[in-house]
Design a protein around this motif. Structure first.
Motif, PDB file in Angstrom:
ATOM      1  N   GLU A 226     -45.479 -35.788   4.790  1.00  0.00           N
ATOM      2  CA  GLU A 226     -45.004 -36.334   3.517  1.00  0.00           C
ATOM      3  C   GLU A 226     -45.983 -35.977   2.416  1.00  0.00           C
ATOM      4  O   GLU A 226     -47.199 -35.910   2.652  1.00  0.00           O
ATOM      5  N   THR A 227     -45.463 -35.711   1.238  1.00  0.00           N
ATOM      6  CA  THR A 227     -46.328 -35.456   0.080  1.00  0.00           C
ATOM      7  C   THR A 227     -45.868 -36.310  -1.090  1.00  0.00           C
ATOM      8  O   THR A 227     -44.686 -36.626  -1.228  1.00  0.00           O
ATOM      9  N   ARG A 228     -46.838 -36.671  -1.929  1.00  0.00           N
ATOM     10  CA  ARG A 228     -46.546 -37.406  -3.155  1.00  0.00           C
ATOM     11  C   ARG A 228     -47.329 -36.772  -4.288  1.00  0.00           C
ATOM     12  O   ARG A 228     -48.493 -36.434  -4.125  1.00  0.00           O
ATOM     13  N   GLY A 229     -46.680 -36.624  -5.436  1.00  0.00           N
ATOM     14  CA  GLY A 229     -47.350 -36.025  -6.574  1.00  0.00           C
ATOM     15  C   GLY A 229     -47.508 -34.527  -6.415  1.00  0.00           C
ATOM     16  O   GLY A 229     -46.759 -33.863  -5.686  1.00  0.00           O
ATOM     17  N   SER A 230     -48.506 -33.971  -7.077  1.00  0.00           N
ATOM     18  CA  SER A 230     -48.751 -32.531  -7.063  1.00  0.00           C
ATOM     19  C   SER A 230     -49.620 -32.155  -5.862  1.00  0.00           C
ATOM     20  O   SER A 230     -50.775 -32.577  -5.773  1.00  0.00           O
ATOM     21  N   THR A 231     -49.060 -31.371  -4.948  1.00  0.00           N
ATOM     22  CA  THR A 231     -49.790 -30.944  -3.751  1.00  0.00           C
ATOM     23  C   THR A 231     -49.610 -29.442  -3.565  1.00  0.00           C
ATOM     24  O   THR A 231     -48.606 -28.874  -4.003  1.00  0.00           O
ATOM     25  N   PRO A 232     -50.548 -28.769  -2.916  1.00  0.00           N
ATOM     26  CA  PRO A 232     -50.463 -27.314  -2.758  1.00  0.00           C
ATOM     27  C   PRO A 232     -49.406 -26.866  -1.769  1.00  0.00           C
ATOM     28  O   PRO A 232     -49.034 -25.687  -1.754  1.00  0.00           O
ATOM     29  N   VAL A 233     -48.935 -27.750  -0.909  1.00  0.00           N
ATOM     30  CA  VAL A 233     -47.881 -27.427   0.050  1.00  0.00           C
ATOM     31  C   VAL A 233     -46.884 -28.579   0.068  1.00  0.00           C
ATOM     32  O   VAL A 233     -47.127 -29.646  -0.486  1.00  0.00           O
ATOM     33  N   LYS A 234     -45.757 -28.346   0.739  1.00  0.00           N
ATOM     34  CA  LYS A 234     -44.743 -29.376   0.902  1.00  0.00           C
ATOM     35  C   LYS A 234     -44.761 -29.872   2.346  1.00  0.00           C
ATOM     36  O   LYS A 234     -45.464 -29.339   3.204  1.00  0.00           O
ATOM     37  N   SER A 235     -43.958 -30.907   2.598  1.00  0.00           N
ATOM     38  CA  SER A 235     -43.866 -31.399   3.973  1.00  0.00           C
ATOM     39  C   SER A 235     -43.416 -30.267   4.884  1.00  0.00           C
ATOM     40  O   SER A 235     -42.623 -29.412   4.489  1.00  0.00           O
ATOM     41  N   GLY A 236     -43.951 -30.249   6.092  1.00  0.00           N
ATOM     42  CA  GLY A 236     -43.645 -29.171   7.024  1.00  0.00           C
ATOM     43  C   GLY A 236     -44.712 -28.102   7.099  1.00  0.00           C
ATOM     44  O   GLY A 236     -44.668 -27.232   7.973  1.00  0.00           O
TER      45      GLY A 236
END
Length: 305
Positions: A226-236
């Motif tokens: 899971e990701t929230r906000g600005s992250t360098p990758v997405k879930s998975g």
């Protein structure tokens, strides 16, 4: 020693079949789908194709290059291509057996060869993406001529021509970037057929999967749930770690990835799993020059051989 679960996934992808990894974490089901790389067929081995082949390989396309000139269809020009075909375009297209999931870019050296390629392509299975290089005038004239020959106007209208996103590209390298951007746009616009519990990323890093399936020694899996906000990758996003701290794949780099590596190595040999929250807010990342300001929930697991 082989791990049967990842060996099954790796083998399926090598056969060109999709596969999935399932995990139940905290009572919630998570499915990480692995989709075979799309085949990108470049018809023409000129300067744009040469630049595009490099970019497309980095974007996880399986690149095939076709040209009827040995000086343009060779491994020296296209070191990252999966397949290089030196043959007349019509015969090569028939032999390649274009499929509905393929991406095809017509990048030949002239109007005559463009026409031959489109005629052959339009007689067969329509690929997922079909684009042709050329000026607006030249493209319009060729498509009108093909319509007069009886080819379906709706199919002709679906051709991305002139190819690439309109970003003002001039050099072969810039044009290659504009085409690559359009390939990504098309890829991400395809309708999803995944279950509700499917994670966002579906790319298949074969080096990572080979290590999980066949690599020796202790190894740990890191999977972004899971990701929230600005992250360098997405879930998975997937990464694997060995006892020496070597990594395969990535979950975004920087301090967040370093934290996951440290925690994953601590699990090696225990048979245990854990979930960590990686904080990449701007205050925490400012020292490293990172601009991400979100958080990621990462699943860690000691992979049993």
């Amino acid at each position: 020693m082989a791990n049967n679960e990842f060996e099954t996934i790796f083998s399926a992808l090598r056969r060109g079949e999709a596969a999935a990894l399932h995990r139940t974490v905290g009572g919630a089901e998570h499915t990480r789908r692995f989709v075979p790389r799309e085949r990108l067929i470049l018809l023409g081995g000129g300067h744009v194709a040469r630049a595009l082949a490099e970019v497309a390989a980095a974007l996880d396309f399986a690149v095939t290059v076709v040209d009827d000139r040995p000086a343009f269809a060779n491994r020296e020009r296209f070191p990252r291509a999966e397949q290089i075909v030196c043959d007349a375009f019509e015969g090569a297209i028939r032999a390649l057996d274009v499929r509905a999931g393929d991406y095809v870019c017509v990048l030949t050296r002239g109007h005559r060869w463009d026409r031959e390629c489109l005629q052959e392509l339009l007689r067969g299975t329509e690929p997922s993406y079909l684009g042709m290089i050329g000026s607006k005038r030249r493209v319009r004239g060729l498509l009108d001529a093909l319509a007069e020959e009886g080819f379906d106007r709706a199919a002709l209208q679906r051709i991305h021509a002139p190819i690439g996103l309109m970003i003002g590209a001039v050099t072969p390298e810039e044009i290659a970037v504009s085409i690559a951007a359009q390939l990504i746009e098309h890829r991400r616009a395809q309708p999803a057929d995944a279950a509700e519990d499917a994670l966002a990323q579906t790319n298949s890093d074969m080096g990572l999967l080979r290590f999980l399936a066949e690599g020796e020694g202790k190894k740990a899996l890191c999977l972004v749930l899971e990701t929230r906000g600005s992250t360098p990758v997405k879930s998975g996003a997937v990464m694997a770690v060995d006892a020496q701290g070597n990594i395969y794949g990535t979950i975004g780099g920087g301090c967040g990835e370093a934290e996951a590596i440290t925690r994953a190595r601590a699990l090696l040999g225990t048979g245990a799993s854990a979930v960590i929250e990686v904080d990449m807010t701007e205050d925490a990342a400012a020292e490293d020059g990172l601009t991400c300001g979100g958080t990621m929930k990462v699943y860690l697991e000691d992979v049993k051989a």
